[in-house]
Design a protein around this motif. Sequence first.
Motif, mmCIF file in Angstrom:
data_model
loop_
_atom_site.group_PDB
_atom_site.id
_atom_site.type_symbol
_atom_site.label_atom_id
_atom_site.label_comp_id
_atom_site.label_asym_id
_atom_site.label_seq_id
_atom_site.Cartn_x
_atom_site.Cartn_y
_atom_site.Cartn_z
ATOM 1 N N GLY A 346 52.742 38.162 48.386
ATOM 2 C CA GLY A 346 52.135 39.162 49.242
ATOM 3 C C GLY A 346 50.674 39.436 48.988
ATOM 4 N N TYR A 347 50.019 38.578 48.192
ATOM 5 C CA TYR A 347 48.582 38.716 47.977
ATOM 6 C C TYR A 347 47.813 38.024 49.099
ATOM 7 C CZ TYR A 347 49.166 40.407 43.159
ATOM 8 O OH TYR A 347 49.489 41.143 42.045
ATOM 9 N N VAL A 348 46.664 38.606 49.424
ATOM 10 C CA VAL A 348 45.723 37.976 50.344
ATOM 11 C C VAL A 348 44.464 37.676 49.539
ATOM 12 C CG1 VAL A 348 44.505 38.140 52.540
ATOM 13 C CG2 VAL A 348 46.698 39.321 52.232
ATOM 14 N N HIS A 349 44.035 36.410 49.581
ATOM 15 C CA HIS A 349 42.924 35.952 48.764
ATOM 16 C C HIS A 349 41.721 35.631 49.635
ATOM 17 C CE1 HIS A 349 45.714 35.241 45.325
ATOM 18 N NE2 HIS A 349 46.570 34.955 46.299
ATOM 19 N N TRP A 350 40.541 36.058 49.168
ATOM 20 C CA TRP A 350 39.275 35.713 49.802
ATOM 21 C C TRP A 350 38.554 34.680 48.942
ATOM 22 C CZ3 TRP A 350 41.513 39.792 51.928
ATOM 23 C CH2 TRP A 350 41.132 40.210 53.206
ATOM 24 N N LEU A 351 38.146 33.568 49.550
ATOM 25 C CA LEU A 351 37.418 32.510 48.859
ATOM 26 C C LEU A 351 36.075 32.287 49.534
ATOM 27 C CD1 LEU A 351 40.338 29.896 48.698
ATOM 28 C CD2 LEU A 351 39.831 31.693 47.039
#
Length: 397
Positions: A346-351
């Motif tokens: 359920g994590y949302v990652h920004w790259l």
Amino acid sequence: MRLITLLLACLALAGCAALDTVNESVSGITDYFSGGEDNTDPPTELGEITPEIQVEVLWKKSIGVGADEHTLKLVPAIGAGKILAADREGLVQARELSTGDLSWEAETEFHFSGGPGLGAGTVILGTSDAEVVALNFENGQLLWKAGVSSEVLSVPVIANGVVVVRTTDGSVTALDEKSGGKLWSYEQSVPALSVRGTGSLLISGDNVIGGYDNGKLIALRLNDGKHIWETSIVLPTGRSEVERLVDLDVDPIETDGVIYIASYQGGIAAVSAGDGDVMWRNESISSSSGMASDWRYLYLTDSKSDIWQLEQRTGASLWKQQDLHQRKLTAPATYESNVVVGDLEGYVHWLSTSDGRQLARVQVTDSAIDAKPLVVDNTVYVYAKDGTLAALRARSL
């Protein structure tokens, strides 16, 4: 019982083959039932990062049971200031984009498995019971339902009053958007063993384009289903059925007349939308998740949940992000100068698009996110398998 029967059949067919070949076949059948590859590496534990941007959760709502842990293609759709999402047990909700406030909801008895797709005042969904359902965009009222040949595991697409759906048996069916009447159908055989899932169709000009589990990309004419062209993205090779899996389950995307499509175990290719000519192939990447593009680059989540940036003109890889290895990442979405993905917890990652480094992360639920994030007006919308629908926005620190 079905799994045991298939396992015994696999062993019988193997005969005196080497043990590793048998193991590969059994692994492949397990993969078929689970809907994803049987990974040997555990998901990478999340390490500490120094945030370079701040992510704010604007709102968070619940859409029933979501996919209820099934492998489905329930992906939100956005139109006319609303976001629409459905769950496995027949609930459909329309919410305001800016606030998440409920506009309407429809409680049905359908087992939704694909959609929604948005048409001209319609909301179209597919079911596990081989049905296509149309609801009124303004109030959720049932307009019509139509039977198709098998389960719908892709998002229906709509254009020029025509609804086109792809089913798990390889068929493509076109229905009249107003009545649900059948307009045409096209049948394509599929291999006996494949990864669960089907890529959604793409409407390009007057054609409907879709990838198949035999490694072929096919274009059909939208108004009558006439076969226009087909091209082999990858040819099955290998000793076992598992090694020969080359499913085109990734949703194709189009940029400036070029279609990009990725294959499970078969690489990624760029194809001319007009005639199906293959412009380039990069055979080093396997994907069943998906991709995104910006003005110059492609971004791809591979089968091990590593993220790649590729040059659109050549397919050459520019960087590869491995810090989220085996975290069952979604297809990436582009957000300004960032790439956004969801994961199994359920994590949302920004790259960063410049080098793939991690900029920020936020957990919106403890359930997996498997639908590709949507980006509209600098807001990211994510939908998790437990029905959590959230709107996120990032800003510089």
